[in-house]
Design a protein around this motif. Structure first.
Motif, PDB file in Angstrom:
ATOM      1  N   PRO A  10       0.840  -1.199   0.000  1.00  0.00           N
ATOM      2  CA  PRO A  10       0.000   0.000   0.000  1.00  0.00           C
ATOM      3  C   PRO A  10       0.875   1.250   0.000  1.00  0.00           C
ATOM      4  O   PRO A  10       1.988   1.262   0.526  1.00  0.00           O
ATOM      5  CB  PRO A  10      -0.781  -0.105   1.314  1.00  0.00           C
ATOM      6  N   ARG A  11       0.337   2.293  -0.600  1.00  0.00           N
ATOM      7  CA  ARG A  11       1.098   3.535  -0.750  1.00  0.00           C
ATOM      8  C   ARG A  11       1.542   4.110   0.592  1.00  0.00           C
ATOM      9  O   ARG A  11       2.647   4.625   0.720  1.00  0.00           O
ATOM     10  CB  ARG A  11       0.237   4.534  -1.514  1.00  0.00           C
ATOM     11  N   TRP A  12       0.707   4.003   1.625  1.00  0.00           N
ATOM     12  CA  TRP A  12       1.062   4.571   2.928  1.00  0.00           C
ATOM     13  C   TRP A  12       2.234   3.836   3.558  1.00  0.00           C
ATOM     14  O   TRP A  12       3.049   4.423   4.258  1.00  0.00           O
ATOM     15  CB  TRP A  12      -0.148   4.610   3.865  1.00  0.00           C
ATOM     16  N   LYS A  13       2.329   2.517   3.308  1.00  0.00           N
ATOM     17  CA  LYS A  13       3.457   1.764   3.852  1.00  0.00           C
ATOM     18  C   LYS A  13       4.759   2.184   3.178  1.00  0.00           C
ATOM     19  O   LYS A  13       5.789   2.331   3.834  1.00  0.00           O
ATOM     20  CB  LYS A  13       3.245   0.266   3.680  1.00  0.00           C
ATOM     21  N   SER A  14       4.689   2.359   1.885  1.00  0.00           N
ATOM     22  CA  SER A  14       5.872   2.777   1.149  1.00  0.00           C
ATOM     23  C   SER A  14       6.321   4.171   1.583  1.00  0.00           C
ATOM     24  O   SER A  14       7.510   4.413   1.805  1.00  0.00           O
ATOM     25  CB  SER A  14       5.572   2.763  -0.352  1.00  0.00           C
ATOM     26  N   ALA A  15       5.364   5.082   1.736  1.00  0.00           N
ATOM     27  CA  ALA A  15       5.687   6.445   2.177  1.00  0.00           C
ATOM     28  C   ALA A  15       6.224   6.437   3.603  1.00  0.00           C
ATOM     29  O   ALA A  15       7.192   7.140   3.920  1.00  0.00           O
ATOM     30  CB  ALA A  15       4.459   7.339   2.076  1.00  0.00           C
ATOM     31  N   PRO A  73      17.656   2.720  -2.815  1.00  0.00           N
ATOM     32  CA  PRO A  73      16.592   1.707  -2.811  1.00  0.00           C
ATOM     33  C   PRO A  73      17.080   0.265  -2.900  1.00  0.00           C
ATOM     34  O   PRO A  73      16.559  -0.606  -2.207  1.00  0.00           O
ATOM     35  CB  PRO A  73      15.741   2.080  -4.029  1.00  0.00           C
ATOM     36  N   SER A  74      18.079  -0.004  -3.715  1.00  0.00           N
ATOM     37  CA  SER A  74      18.524  -1.391  -3.867  1.00  0.00           C
ATOM     38  C   SER A  74      19.491  -1.835  -2.777  1.00  0.00           C
ATOM     39  O   SER A  74      19.846  -3.017  -2.707  1.00  0.00           O
ATOM     40  CB  SER A  74      19.179  -1.577  -5.239  1.00  0.00           C
ATOM     41  N   LEU A  75      19.929  -0.910  -1.922  1.00  0.00           N
ATOM     42  CA  LEU A  75      20.891  -1.238  -0.867  1.00  0.00           C
ATOM     43  C   LEU A  75      20.371  -0.939   0.538  1.00  0.00           C
ATOM     44  O   LEU A  75      21.125  -1.036   1.505  1.00  0.00           O
ATOM     45  CB  LEU A  75      22.197  -0.457  -1.106  1.00  0.00           C
ATOM     46  N   ALA A  76      19.111  -0.582   0.651  1.00  0.00           N
ATOM     47  CA  ALA A  76      18.555  -0.148   1.939  1.00  0.00           C
ATOM     48  C   ALA A  76      18.669  -1.226   3.014  1.00  0.00           C
ATOM     49  O   ALA A  76      18.976  -0.919   4.167  1.00  0.00           O
ATOM     50  CB  ALA A  76      17.101   0.278   1.770  1.00  0.00           C
ATOM     51  N   LEU A 111      14.259   1.277  14.677  1.00  0.00           N
ATOM     52  CA  LEU A 111      13.900   1.835  13.363  1.00  0.00           C
ATOM     53  C   LEU A 111      14.706   1.172  12.246  1.00  0.00           C
ATOM     54  O   LEU A 111      14.171   0.888  11.168  1.00  0.00           O
ATOM     55  CB  LEU A 111      14.110   3.347  13.355  1.00  0.00           C
ATOM     56  N   SER A 112      15.971   0.894  12.509  1.00  0.00           N
ATOM     57  CA  SER A 112      16.794   0.194  11.519  1.00  0.00           C
ATOM     58  C   SER A 112      16.278  -1.225  11.294  1.00  0.00           C
ATOM     59  O   SER A 112      16.280  -1.721  10.161  1.00  0.00           O
ATOM     60  CB  SER A 112      18.259   0.156  11.973  1.00  0.00           C
ATOM     61  N   ALA A 113      15.830  -1.872  12.364  1.00  0.00           N
ATOM     62  CA  ALA A 113      15.273  -3.226  12.241  1.00  0.00           C
ATOM     63  C   ALA A 113      13.988  -3.220  11.416  1.00  0.00           C
ATOM     64  O   ALA A 113      13.734  -4.158  10.657  1.00  0.00           O
ATOM     65  CB  ALA A 113      15.025  -3.814  13.627  1.00  0.00           C
ATOM     66  N   ILE A 114      13.192  -2.178  11.547  1.00  0.00           N
ATOM     67  CA  ILE A 114      11.970  -2.064  10.737  1.00  0.00           C
ATOM     68  C   ILE A 114      12.332  -2.005   9.259  1.00  0.00           C
ATOM     69  O   ILE A 114      11.715  -2.671   8.427  1.00  0.00           O
ATOM     70  CB  ILE A 114      11.142  -0.832  11.175  1.00  0.00           C
ATOM     71  N   VAL A 115      13.342  -1.210   8.922  1.00  0.00           N
ATOM     72  CA  VAL A 115      13.768  -1.108   7.524  1.00  0.00           C
ATOM     73  C   VAL A 115      14.324  -2.439   7.039  1.00  0.00           C
ATOM     74  O   VAL A 115      13.996  -2.893   5.941  1.00  0.00           O
ATOM     75  CB  VAL A 115      14.796   0.027   7.337  1.00  0.00           C
ATOM     76  N   ALA A 116      15.149  -3.082   7.843  1.00  0.00           N
ATOM     77  CA  ALA A 116      15.715  -4.378   7.440  1.00  0.00           C
ATOM     78  C   ALA A 116      14.608  -5.402   7.215  1.00  0.00           C
ATOM     79  O   ALA A 116      14.656  -6.172   6.250  1.00  0.00           O
ATOM     80  CB  ALA A 116      16.694  -4.872   8.503  1.00  0.00           C
ATOM     81  N   TYR A 117      13.606  -5.405   8.080  1.00  0.00           N
ATOM     82  CA  TYR A 117      12.498  -6.344   7.916  1.00  0.00           C
ATOM     83  C   TYR A 117      11.687  -6.023   6.657  1.00  0.00           C
ATOM     84  O   TYR A 117      11.318  -6.929   5.905  1.00  0.00           O
ATOM     85  CB  TYR A 117      11.597  -6.325   9.149  1.00  0.00           C
ATOM     86  N   ALA A 118      11.442  -4.754   6.436  1.00  0.00           N
ATOM     87  CA  ALA A 118      10.657  -4.358   5.256  1.00  0.00           C
ATOM     88  C   ALA A 118      11.396  -4.673   3.963  1.00  0.00           C
ATOM     89  O   ALA A 118      10.767  -4.940   2.933  1.00  0.00           O
ATOM     90  CB  ALA A 118      10.324  -2.874   5.326  1.00  0.00           C
ATOM     91  N   LYS A 119      12.711  -4.648   4.010  1.00  0.00           N
ATOM     92  CA  LYS A 119      13.522  -4.908   2.816  1.00  0.00           C
ATOM     93  C   LYS A 119      14.196  -6.279   2.871  1.00  0.00           C
ATOM     94  O   LYS A 119      15.214  -6.506   2.232  1.00  0.00           O
ATOM     95  CB  LYS A 119      14.595  -3.815   2.675  1.00  0.00           C
ATOM     96  N   ARG A 120      13.621  -7.207   3.603  1.00  0.00           N
ATOM     97  CA  ARG A 120      14.225  -8.527   3.789  1.00  0.00           C
ATOM     98  C   ARG A 120      14.384  -9.294   2.483  1.00  0.00           C
ATOM     99  O   ARG A 120      15.231 -10.181   2.384  1.00  0.00           O
ATOM    100  CB  ARG A 120      13.420  -9.345   4.798  1.00  0.00           C
ATOM    101  N   ASP A 121      13.617  -8.947   1.459  1.00  0.00           N
ATOM    102  CA  ASP A 121      13.761  -9.611   0.169  1.00  0.00           C
ATOM    103  C   ASP A 121      15.144  -9.349  -0.441  1.00  0.00           C
ATOM    104  O   ASP A 121      15.687 -10.203  -1.135  1.00  0.00           O
ATOM    105  CB  ASP A 121      12.654  -9.176  -0.794  1.00  0.00           C
ATOM    106  N   GLN A 122      15.727  -8.170  -0.167  1.00  0.00           N
ATOM    107  CA  GLN A 122      17.075  -7.877  -0.655  1.00  0.00           C
ATOM    108  C   GLN A 122      18.104  -8.793   0.006  1.00  0.00           C
ATOM    109  O   GLN A 122      19.028  -9.275  -0.650  1.00  0.00           O
ATOM    110  CB  GLN A 122      17.440  -6.414  -0.377  1.00  0.00           C
ATOM    111  N   ILE A 123      17.932  -9.029   1.290  1.00  0.00           N
ATOM    112  CA  ILE A 123      18.851  -9.907   2.004  1.00  0.00           C
ATOM    113  C   ILE A 123      18.698 -11.348   1.522  1.00  0.00           C
ATOM    114  O   ILE A 123      19.679 -12.062   1.315  1.00  0.00           O
ATOM    115  CB  ILE A 123      18.632  -9.795   3.520  1.00  0.00           C
ATOM    116  N   ALA A 124      17.462 -11.769   1.326  1.00  0.00           N
ATOM    117  CA  ALA A 124      17.199 -13.132   0.835  1.00  0.00           C
ATOM    118  C   ALA A 124      17.776 -13.324  -0.554  1.00  0.00           C
ATOM    119  O   ALA A 124      18.314 -14.400  -0.876  1.00  0.00           O
ATOM    120  CB  ALA A 124      15.697 -13.409   0.849  1.00  0.00           C
TER     121      ALA A 124
END
Length: 130
Positions: A10-15, A73-76, A111-124
């Protein structure tokens, strides 16, 4: 409805995630710059830690690197993981070496953990390639 529209967050999550990333980048860029500049309070704090001023320079450089990476974006995710490691170290240092409040470090860690979790697909994705 296309598959891309169904899979997009959803747009609000991305923002909201961009806001968190921006706040983290500002906080860590400011902290890293202050360490590299040699703010007297930080020089004294790192002297008390006992590892020497090289550690202040290293920490400042890593904080600036993390601030840059978390905005890319690709390294967050990698920036977030780097910042998590820094904040774990800061928390342990405050608890066992210099004292003081651990709350700021824990907030930045969360807050850093929230970003890592949201971008976990990059780590995977990296884990698959290794």
């Amino acid at each position: 409805m296309s598959l891309a529209a169904v899979l997009a967050p959803p747009r609000w999550k991305s923002a909201g995630l961009w806001i968190v990333r921006g706040l983290l980048a500002l906080a860590f860029a400011g902290a890293g710059a202050a360490k590299l500049y040699g703010v007297p309070m930080l020089v004294e704090e790192f002297q008390h830690i006992g590892l020497g001023q090289w550690f202040r320079y290293l920490t400042g450089a890593l904080e600036l690197l993390g601030a840059f990476l978390i905005l890319a974006p690709s390294l967050a995710a990698f920036g977030a993981v780097l910042l998590i490691c820094i904040m774990i170290g800061a928390t342990v240092t405050h608890l066992f070496v210099i004292g003081g409040s651990t709350v700021p470090a824990l907030v930045l860690l969360a807050l850093s953990a929230i970003v890592a979790y949201a971008k976990r697909d990059q780590i995977a994705s990296l884990a698959k390639h290794l």
